[in-house]
Motif scaffolding. Sequence first.
Motif, PDB file in Angstrom:
ATOM      1  N   GLY A 165      35.636  35.265  42.418  1.00 17.42           N
ATOM      2  CA  GLY A 165      37.131  34.914  42.793  1.00 17.42           C
ATOM      3  C   GLY A 165      37.651  33.569  42.729  1.00 17.42           C
ATOM      4  N   VAL A 166      38.799  33.269  42.711  1.00 21.50           N
ATOM      5  CA  VAL A 166      39.374  32.112  42.718  1.00 21.50           C
ATOM      6  C   VAL A 166      38.914  31.078  43.871  1.00 21.50           C
ATOM      7  N   ASP A 167      38.513  31.747  44.971  1.00 23.22           N
ATOM      8  CA  ASP A 167      37.944  31.031  46.146  1.00 23.22           C
ATOM      9  C   ASP A 167      36.660  30.287  46.102  1.00 23.22           C
ATOM     10  N   HIS A 168      36.163  30.094  44.635  1.00 22.56           N
ATOM     11  CA  HIS A 168      34.590  29.426  44.298  1.00 22.56           C
ATOM     12  C   HIS A 168      33.673  30.182  44.739  1.00 22.56           C
ATOM     13  N   SER A 169      34.071  31.691  45.274  1.00 20.48           N
ATOM     14  CA  SER A 169      32.726  32.343  45.880  1.00 20.48           C
ATOM     15  C   SER A 169      32.241  33.389  45.008  1.00 20.48           C
ATOM     16  N   VAL A 170      31.110  33.897  44.981  1.00 20.96           N
ATOM     17  CA  VAL A 170      30.347  35.013  44.439  1.00 20.96           C
ATOM     18  C   VAL A 170      29.857  35.721  45.687  1.00 20.96           C
ATOM     19  N   ASP A 176      45.512  39.194  46.183  1.00 19.06           N
ATOM     20  CA  ASP A 176      45.236  38.471  47.320  1.00 19.06           C
ATOM     21  C   ASP A 176      43.806  38.583  48.082  1.00 19.06           C
ATOM     22  N   GLY A 177      42.897  38.870  47.207  1.00 20.59           N
ATOM     23  CA  GLY A 177      41.474  38.768  47.454  1.00 20.59           C
ATOM     24  C   GLY A 177      40.714  40.207  47.970  1.00 20.59           C
ATOM     25  N   ARG A 178      41.574  41.250  48.369  1.00 24.63           N
ATOM     26  CA  ARG A 178      41.366  42.360  48.800  1.00 24.63           C
ATOM     27  C   ARG A 178      40.447  43.141  47.925  1.00 24.63           C
ATOM     28  N   VAL A 179      39.610  43.908  48.282  1.00 22.10           N
ATOM     29  CA  VAL A 179      38.982  44.975  47.473  1.00 22.10           C
ATOM     30  C   VAL A 179      38.893  46.489  47.911  1.00 22.10           C
ATOM     31  N   HIS A 232      37.458  37.976  49.525  1.00 19.86           N
ATOM     32  CA  HIS A 232      37.895  36.616  49.012  1.00 19.86           C
ATOM     33  C   HIS A 232      39.148  36.085  49.593  1.00 19.86           C
ATOM     34  N   THR A 233      39.550  34.984  49.396  1.00 18.79           N
ATOM     35  CA  THR A 233      40.465  34.288  50.203  1.00 18.79           C
ATOM     36  C   THR A 233      41.563  34.075  48.926  1.00 18.79           C
ATOM     37  N   GLY A 234      40.984  34.243  47.711  1.00 10.14           N
ATOM     38  CA  GLY A 234      41.982  34.195  46.527  1.00 10.14           C
ATOM     39  C   GLY A 234      41.699  35.363  45.805  1.00 10.14           C
ATOM     40  N   THR A 235      42.244  35.315  44.416  1.00 12.16           N
ATOM     41  CA  THR A 235      42.423  36.360  43.674  1.00 12.16           C
ATOM     42  C   THR A 235      41.083  36.751  43.219  1.00 12.16           C
ATOM     43  N   VAL A 236      40.694  38.112  43.093  1.00 15.30           N
ATOM     44  CA  VAL A 236      39.324  38.477  42.862  1.00 15.30           C
ATOM     45  C   VAL A 236      39.605  38.468  41.115  1.00 15.30           C
ATOM     46  N   ASN A 237      38.667  37.731  40.693  1.00 13.02           N
ATOM     47  CA  ASN A 237      38.472  37.589  38.926  1.00 13.02           C
ATOM     48  C   ASN A 237      37.561  38.811  38.404  1.00 13.02           C
ATOM     49  N   GLY A 238      36.528  39.239  38.981  1.00 12.04           N
ATOM     50  CA  GLY A 238      35.484  40.077  38.606  1.00 12.04           C
ATOM     51  C   GLY A 238      35.041  41.045  39.575  1.00 12.04           C
ATOM     52  N   LEU A 239      34.335  42.228  39.181  1.00 12.89           N
ATOM     53  CA  LEU A 239      33.744  42.940  39.841  1.00 12.89           C
ATOM     54  C   LEU A 239      32.459  43.721  38.982  1.00 12.89           C
ATOM     55  N   THR A 240      31.324  43.726  39.682  1.00 13.83           N
ATOM     56  CA  THR A 240      30.239  44.449  38.875  1.00 13.83           C
ATOM     57  C   THR A 240      29.351  45.192  39.831  1.00 13.83           C
ATOM     58  N   TRP A 241      28.911  46.518  39.312  1.00 12.55           N
ATOM     59  CA  TRP A 241      28.109  47.262  40.137  1.00 12.55           C
ATOM     60  C   TRP A 241      26.534  47.038  40.019  1.00 12.55           C
ATOM     61  N   ARG A 242      25.588  47.585  40.840  1.00 15.33           N
ATOM     62  CA  ARG A 242      24.273  47.781  40.459  1.00 15.33           C
ATOM     63  C   ARG A 242      23.626  48.703  41.302  1.00 15.33           C
ATOM     64  N   LYS A 282      48.121  53.544  43.359  1.00 10.85           N
ATOM     65  CA  LYS A 282      49.192  52.211  43.642  1.00 10.85           C
ATOM     66  C   LYS A 282      48.495  51.579  44.629  1.00 10.85           C
ATOM     67  N   LEU A 283      48.728  50.160  44.714  1.00 11.26           N
ATOM     68  CA  LEU A 283      48.045  49.440  45.662  1.00 11.26           C
ATOM     69  C   LEU A 283      49.295  48.418  45.890  1.00 11.26           C
ATOM     70  N   PRO A 284      48.750  47.696  47.139  1.00 19.04           N
ATOM     71  CA  PRO A 284      49.542  46.582  47.672  1.00 19.04           C
ATOM     72  C   PRO A 284      49.976  45.459  47.061  1.00 19.04           C
ATOM     73  N   GLU A 285      48.946  44.975  45.926  1.00 15.85           N
ATOM     74  CA  GLU A 285      49.187  43.525  45.489  1.00 15.85           C
ATOM     75  C   GLU A 285      48.617  43.905  43.979  1.00 15.85           C
ATOM     76  N   ALA A 286      49.206  42.905  43.015  1.00 15.27           N
ATOM     77  CA  ALA A 286      48.701  43.094  41.512  1.00 15.27           C
ATOM     78  C   ALA A 286      47.303  43.229  41.408  1.00 15.27           C
ATOM     79  N   VAL A 287      46.720  44.176  40.701  1.00 13.81           N
ATOM     80  CA  VAL A 287      45.397  44.342  40.401  1.00 13.81           C
ATOM     81  C   VAL A 287      44.974  43.409  39.411  1.00 13.81           C
ATOM     82  N   THR A 288      43.832  42.969  39.875  1.00 11.68           N
ATOM     83  CA  THR A 288      43.180  41.834  38.626  1.00 11.68           C
ATOM     84  C   THR A 288      41.796  42.140  38.445  1.00 11.68           C
ATOM     85  N   ALA A 289      41.171  42.939  38.853  1.00 14.97           N
ATOM     86  CA  ALA A 289      39.925  43.525  38.548  1.00 14.97           C
ATOM     87  C   ALA A 289      39.410  45.040  38.856  1.00 14.97           C
ATOM     88  N   VAL A 290      39.024  45.827  38.228  1.00 15.30           N
ATOM     89  CA  VAL A 290      38.783  47.081  38.137  1.00 15.30           C
ATOM     90  C   VAL A 290      37.163  47.402  37.697  1.00 15.30           C
TER      91      VAL A 290
END
Length: 904
Positions: free
Chosen positions: A891-896, A835-838, A863-873, A800-808
Amino acid sequence: MEATQEHISVGCNRLTQALAWGADGLAAFGAHHAVALYHPMDPARTGVRTTLQGHTNRVNCVAFLNRGHELEQRNVAIVSGSADKTARVWKKSIHQKRAGHGDEDKDGDHQWVCSAVLEGHTGSVVTIGVVRAKSILTDKDLFATGAGDGTIKIWERKELDDSRDEVTCIQTIQVGKKYAQSIAISYLPDTIIPVMAVGSTDNKINIYVMQSNQFEKVLSLQGHENWVRSLDFATFTSEEEEGTTGGSTQAPNSGSSHHHTLQDGDLLLASGSQDKYIRLWRISGVDSQADQQDSEAGGAQSGTEASLTQEMLKSLEEMSKSGTQLSTKAHMIEVSTGQEGGNGEPASTKKFSVIFEALLLGHDDWVYTINWQPAQASAVTGRYYQPMALLSASTDKSMMIWKPDEATGVWVNNTQVGEVGGNTIGFYGGLYGPDGRWILAYGYNGAFHIWKNEGNEIGDRWVPQVSASGHYLSVQDITWDPTQSYLVSVSLDQTARLLAPWKHEVSISEKTQTLSTWHEIARPQIHGYDAQCITFSDKWTFVSGSDEKVLRVFDAPQTFVRSLAQLTGNDSVLADESSRPVGANLPALGLSNKAVFENDIASMVEAQESEEYLSQQAFVSTGATPTSLVETMKQPPFEEHLLQHTLWPEVEKLFGHGYELMCVDASHHGPRKWVASACRAHTPDQAVVRLFDSSTWKQSPHPLVSHTLTVTKVLFSHNDRYLLSISRDRLWSLFERVEDLEAEDPYKLVASQKAHARILWDCSWSFDDSMFATGSRDKTIKIWTKGANEGPWAAIATLKLPEAVTAVEFGPDLSSLGLLGEKTPHHVLAAGLEDGRVFLFGCTNEHPESWTSLGEIPRELTHTGTVNGLTWRLFKGEDAAIPKLQLASCGVDHSVRLFNIRLH
């Protein structure tokens, strides 16, 4: 768990005052809802250092507050205005240290805190005015904010402690529907009386003077025929104190006449407008008795001339009182100094004239910003000296430096820099660096351009430098290449951008160091549609999907492979480059990047030599030349090069979808590799997964059917046995590969289950394919694994997380690489929220149902906006025997963003 920041890639907001460059060399700019901090002159070229988070809407304007005497002025705070109707004050806090930064960050970027929130506006804050003067000696900072609600608010800032300020609104000026577009504040000549210039949508420049701690409107300057977008004050210093002007040197008392109308201490106001013109205005102190005494003593004026001067001043004063103005645009204002005489006499008054000084013509389109060159120490006297050099930035793709001609005093443009080619819309802003030898500009696509003056006494020579870059709209998807050497992201700004580390030598403190910094080294796809998803089908080939309904396949050219080897120092990639096309070009009126081979280069050269170059329309549209197509980069490319010369050839288009693409993924192994994709579904028959054979790029005869609403993600397991799909219908479906490799339908449905109470946004397979995770808007992640003896798939854990999960995203296998300690989990899962948290979670092999929280990446790094994607290396750095673990996010905040992760 420890997380440190490795890199931030983000573009500047597309607004005229979204960038500020401080006296200490730090630049601040609006990036989505955050204020990003960046050192343009840093020899290491590390790019954006951090982002200051707090605003809840777009940051529109940024400015630095200064304090200090003459050349000793320093930045004390940053003020930012936002579309959330507030302004915020940011300052360094000695006692607070940002997480994720080491002690090597000497300039303290990691210590900025929000010391005050300014509320009161009922509209978007669009402009900020701060004091710019020869000397700012005060314990309170004065600044103004202008908003779309038709008001200008005057604020006074007082520091309370290390992390808090008291900011008081001392005045609200109602300007009505003609709201402020630009504000500049300074002191009247030889006083500490603030004067404020406001450029507004009524095409006028309104002048306010502070009397009894309140600004009063004293003048309205006319002349511009369109909105006044930028204002800037400078205090003139006489030639006796002159040292350097740009790159040239002039001795004092040189007899030059180009400042013949200006006196030491005069205030110069420059204004730039959408009418394409720049106007200069002079504010001077007026003392008629002193003028007359000087005239008599010097014998320079006859009695008639002196009398005429007095009559003109008297006439000027009378006309100013009656509200009329002279054709020369001269005005007289009278100001109370606020100082009472020793015998109880009333406060004295002082007169100032405001005169139109010059009109600068040269730009072909709107002038968005103008900026005086910062004051310098005179090379001759060592004293404070204000160079007469003005920088202007325009949407005509050029920036000009204006200086008065030494012989005639006429202001002329003697230097011009800018963009060539591409589909950009010019510059939104351009600023001088604190030493006057650097220029930083940004344009419509959020990209920065930097030039450094490497000239000498003979003349200026502006040379472009490596700058930061990034997307300027929401970043939708991100992926590593199969070798995990570089990172590619796609965005709603209709581009695919490729980031890779640049290994280069830097001289710091007389020591040469080899550093690795991340940069955008290619822009493989520049599209006409919003890009949504991306995947690699092999080492050098990626497939991207957009709102176009067509999947496009791109293959790396020779030039990129060579440049990658050169920049990263990895020569092993050169083994693959010989059979590839040299580069790519976009044909005139075409939509697809066309491959350019060796024989095409030869024909281009022949066409140039035979004067038939214009007939070779396939190579004209973006201005590519034979030289630019084959050139191997020795440093990260500039924006103009990225726009035109780093495209990848498009090798195939994949049709079949009826609506905008949502997701795409490719299988990993086997003689036949498959690409799976799905699009938006308006009807159940569109909610299918289509498969394409990557060897022939033909579609399998029958799409995979299971869902009734839009499929949001498709994902192959690492061994390609399963294909997982999730959907808005809250179901996940599992397709298993058939044993017959020649079968028409390579995968068949084997399981489907309602997984969550809300829409599913993302899913991920563990590295050993023993489990998969689904993330949902219902604020949970569920872990699914197969039952004993190949039983049905079932949920074994719910996180369980505090906000909607958008990327795993499951982490890589750590066991075989020496990264597992006694307490280190065997499986690691990263979760990105709306909300941008990871957050990171972990479990052991023995208890896959028991997940524990490893911690949260510090909020100020994410991020300051929704996280759209995550990837490890996992990668092995040159300075470490133990491989490093990195997590990239978009994320939605234009950043990588790229994080270094250390698990305890």
